[in-house]
Design a protein around this motif. Structure first.
Motif, mmCIF file in Angstrom:
data_model
loop_
_atom_site.group_PDB
_atom_site.id
_atom_site.type_symbol
_atom_site.label_atom_id
_atom_site.label_comp_id
_atom_site.label_asym_id
_atom_site.label_seq_id
_atom_site.Cartn_x
_atom_site.Cartn_y
_atom_site.Cartn_z
ATOM 1 N N VAL A 399 -10.416 -13.874 9.799
ATOM 2 C CA VAL A 399 -11.708 -13.353 9.370
ATOM 3 C C VAL A 399 -11.654 -13.112 7.863
ATOM 4 C CG1 VAL A 399 -13.435 -11.561 9.702
ATOM 5 C CG2 VAL A 399 -11.946 -12.219 11.596
ATOM 6 N N VAL A 400 -12.579 -13.718 7.130
ATOM 7 C CA VAL A 400 -12.598 -13.610 5.672
ATOM 8 C C VAL A 400 -13.765 -12.704 5.262
ATOM 9 C CG1 VAL A 400 -12.766 -14.849 3.487
ATOM 10 C CG2 VAL A 400 -11.632 -15.926 5.464
ATOM 11 N N GLY A 407 -12.324 -3.906 3.145
ATOM 12 C CA GLY A 407 -11.371 -4.375 4.146
ATOM 13 C C GLY A 407 -11.114 -3.360 5.241
ATOM 14 N N ARG A 408 -11.107 -2.074 4.892
ATOM 15 C CA ARG A 408 -10.853 -1.048 5.898
ATOM 16 C C ARG A 408 -12.013 -0.944 6.885
ATOM 17 N NH1 ARG A 408 -9.497 3.623 1.704
ATOM 18 N NH2 ARG A 408 -11.254 2.509 0.737
ATOM 19 N N GLU A 430 -0.221 -7.226 6.865
ATOM 20 C CA GLU A 430 -0.256 -6.268 5.758
ATOM 21 C C GLU A 430 0.040 -6.936 4.426
ATOM 22 O OE1 GLU A 430 -1.143 -3.268 5.467
ATOM 23 O OE2 GLU A 430 -1.357 -2.552 7.525
ATOM 24 N N VAL A 431 0.941 -7.911 4.435
ATOM 25 C CA VAL A 431 1.335 -8.564 3.183
ATOM 26 C C VAL A 431 0.160 -9.336 2.592
ATOM 27 C CG1 VAL A 431 2.890 -10.238 2.122
ATOM 28 C CG2 VAL A 431 3.735 -8.700 3.917
ATOM 29 N N ARG A 432 -0.508 -10.134 3.423
ATOM 30 C CA ARG A 432 -1.623 -10.964 2.938
ATOM 31 C C ARG A 432 -2.965 -10.249 3.047
ATOM 32 N NH1 ARG A 432 1.992 -13.605 5.809
ATOM 33 N NH2 ARG A 432 3.038 -15.423 4.932
ATOM 34 N N GLN A 433 -2.955 -9.070 3.677
ATOM 35 C CA GLN A 433 -4.197 -8.324 3.905
ATOM 36 C C GLN A 433 -5.235 -9.201 4.613
ATOM 37 O OE1 GLN A 433 -4.980 -4.841 3.246
ATOM 38 N NE2 GLN A 433 -2.755 -5.025 3.414
#
Length: 705
Positions: A399-400, A407-408, A430-433
């Protein structure tokens, strides 16, 4: 008052929701019949459902038939929302499976019927749309017998098919006796003894019935039509009794065997005109079994749907199988055994959702106050484990978030959607969010996008849909890390062995060490971490169909100082076992090796025979493998397997290749080793135990050894 929890199921566009609307109107719940096209249906309450004209979420509405209260559950027909159907199946007493008289038995019809039979849910078949051009009677009956079940019992005759005046006359004849005799020894004996007389009477009755049908189609008035119907019923009753079987005995056998899910009565009719609906309603009341359960027994129920109320509160839909649940009761949930207090209850009654102080066994209710509850949870005493009836999603996408989307907020919105549909299976990196969701198909992706925009005000897009693979061990492998021995920085000894297991067996955790060798909480920490770690194997895919055995265990007993202060640095904790287990398990997997498998669908493709030359090269390019070929008149029939990720491409190309006349059915069948090209890798979202240094930095903030 008897209770019946009834599911309405069908392939998309077979007229399932229209039938629900007709039923509600016929029993007096609604004054006007809702229209799918106009977006005015009672059970499709979401704006998105009304706009698209499809059911996305299951819905419950209640009505009475005589002394029976029916909780009718309308379910989605589109295969992308099969998870909604799955959750409903476990709470049903009976079902009506809708088939189109024009399109006949379709892909989803077969999937649903196989599942209903496997679960032994008593099921009636309703062949809808007999008023539409192209409607068939005998042809659809043959399809039902060939592709759904040979235990289909015709319950009447039809006439004027394909016209607004199409009709259905109930009555049990020769065909019904033949099917029932296969499942009832007494009927079989009577049939054998009186078979000759039955056949002769049947031929005469058929001739009289044909004459009546001609009169009807020629425009006979209502009185003549009713008279014809009476003659037809007398003919059929006489035919049965001529064969040594009374009409009452035949009817009793039909009721008994239908309730045992051994036979499936077939009704014809039209949800638009109402033809055959009265007969179906009578069949629902007479043939399907009422809900059982002791209202005085221990409380036991099952949650099949979760939604959010106007204030954001969680509302659980539950079927009660035993006992009586009351407001202010504290009840445990199955997945955590935590307790929650019921703050409010509503039940379904005569088309309305009304507040109640209690819900007894057999009923469906909406429950407030159970904030930690999830779909599939048992309330009170577990009845049965939550089962999977259909294959899990085989597709996923990232999902973009659109410009300016927080984002949250997006993650919270997706979490709420996953609450209502756990098979969305959020994977947050978490790394790429990035957050990925699992899917059954492209329509589901479009619905998620529209839901996020309309209900949460979040604009999103999606990356290209990819296939969800799995990993299976190719051999056996073992590894161990010892307490207080370099390079292990954790105060725990864990040894694990991984062995392959039969396909479809899942993951089994076993012990080769004494259960009393250390506190049970440490064993539990290892097992839970093993199952979590297997979510991402050597190539990032879930590892399944294996046995993991704990071969070594050890710990440092609790240490304290003079003043009895707990010294964590010298005492083992659950965190030590949770920390070291991924390292041991991944090393064991390395030594065992894994193979990546991709999901495969079985397909059935029917198209004009002269298009076969154009179809075969395209099928080969999509890695589809026809296993059988055949012809049916001027049509060719291909059956075989195709990678799940290529099905959508085949669906898109089929109309152009076949002049719009190709019909494709596909459903998940099995997993097969990835045989071509580079083995697909999935980005990891954990602390990456494949890289020991990176893992220890993430977990302990230091490098062990």
């Amino acid at each position: 008052m008897h209770m019946l929890n009834l599911g309405i199921l069908a392939h998309v566009d077979a007229g399932k929701t229209s039938l629900t609307e007709r039923l509600l109107h016929t029993v007096g719940i609604t004054d006007e019949i809702g229209s799918v096209d106009a977006g005015s249906t009672r059970t499709d309450t979401l704006a998105l459902e009304r706009r698209r004209g499809i059911t996305i979420k299951s819905a419950v509405v209640s009505f009475a038939i005589g002394d029976t209260t029916v909780n009718l559950i309308d379910t989605p027909g589109h295969p992308d929302f099969i998870a909604e159907v799955e959750r409903v199946l476990g709470v049903l007493d009976g079902a009506v499976l809708v088939v189109s008289a024009v399109e006949g038995v379709q892909a989803q019809t077969r999937v649903l019927m196989r599942t209903l039979q496997r679960l032994r849910i008593p099921t009636l078949l309703f062949v809808n749309k007999i008023d539409r051009p192209g409607a068939r009677h005998e042809g659809v009956l043959r399809q039902i017998g060939d592709r759904l079940t040979p235990a289909a019992v015709p319950t009447g005759t039809t006439g004027a098919l394909g016209t607004p005046g199409a009709w259905f006359r109930p009555g049990l004849g020769m065909e019904a006796l033949e099917v029932l005799a296969d499942h009832d020894e007494e009927l079989l004996a009577a049939y054998v003894e009186g078979g000759t007389a039955f056949a002769e009477a049947g031929a005469a009755g058929a001739a009289r019935g044909a004459t009546g049908a001609v009169r009807d189609e020629a425009g006979a008035g209502p009185g003549a039509r009713d008279a014809g119907r009476a003659v037809d019923l007398r003919d059929r009753r006489g035919r049965a009794e001529a064969g040594g079987v009374s009409h009452d005995a035949l009817r009793a056998a039909l009721i008994a065997r239908t309730r045992q899910a051994l036979v499936h009565p077939v009704y014809f009719g039209s949800a638009i005109t109402g033809a055959g609906v009265d007969a179906l309603i009578a069949g629902v009341r007479e043939l399907l079994p009422p809900a059982d359960g002791d209202p005085e027994g221990p409380v036991s129920g099952s949650v099949f749907k979760i939604e959010r109320g106007p204030a954001g509160e969680k509302v659980a839909y539950a079927r009660m199988f035993s006992g009586t649940l009351r407001t202010r009761d504290r009840v445990p949930f199955s997945h955590t055994r935590q307790e929650g207090r019921v703050t409010a209850i509503s039940v379904f009654d005569q088309g309305a959702d009304v507040r109640a102080d209690a819900v007894p066994a057999g009923r469906i209710a909406r429950l407030w106050g159970l904030t930690g509850i999830r779909i599939g949870d048992a309330i009170g005493e577990p009845r049965t484990a939550y089962e999977r009836f259909f294959a899990p999603p085989t597709l996923e996408t990232v999902v973009v978030p659109g410009p300016g989307v927080d984002g949250r907020k997006l993650h919270l919105a997706l979490a709420q959607l996953a609450e209502q549909d756990p098979l969305i299976d959020l994977r947050h990196d978490e790394v790429r969010q990035e957050t990925a969701v699992s899917l059954y198909g492209e329509v589901q992706k479009e619905v998620i996008e529209a839901t996020l925009a309309e209900e949460f005000g979040l604009v999103v897009s999606f990356r290209e849909t990819t296939t969800i693979c799995i990993e299976r061990p190719s051999g056996s492998g073992a590894a161990v890390e010892f307490n207080k021995k370099d390079p292990n920085p954790f105060l725990a000894t864990v040894g694990l062995r991984v062995d392959p297991a039969p396909a479809g067996s899942g993951v089994d955790f076993r012990l080769e060490v004494e259960l009393g060798a250390m506190p049970y909480a440490f064993f539990k920490a290892v097992e839970d971490t093993v199952r979590e770690t297997l979510g991402q194997g050597l190539h990032g895919w879930q590892v399944t169909d294996c046995t993991v055995t704990m071969t070594h265990s050890g710990y440092s007993p609790r240490q304290s100082h003079a003043h009895q202060g707990f010294d964590k640095s010298m005492s083992s904790t659950g965190a030590d076992f949770r920390g070291v287990t991924p390292l041991v398990l991944i090393e064991a997997l390395r030594r065992a090796g894994t193979v990546v498998y991709e999901p495969m669908h079985r397909f059935r493709l029917e198209a004009p025979a002269d298009t076969l030359g154009a179809l075969l090269p395209v099928l080969a390019a999509l890695r589809a493998v026809p296993r059988t070929t055949g012809t049916r008149g001027a049509a060719c029939l291909l059956e075989g397997t195709v990678p799940a990720g290529r099905v959508h491409g085949l669906e898109q190309r089929l109309p152009g290749l076949t002049g719009g006349e190709g019909e494709l059915e596909s459903a998940f069948d099995h997993y097969a080793p990835v045989a071509q090209g580079v083995v697909p890798e999935r980005p990891r979202t954990d602390h990456n135990p494949l890289n020991r240094k990176e893992y220890l930095l993430n977990v302990t903030r230091r490098v062990g050894g």
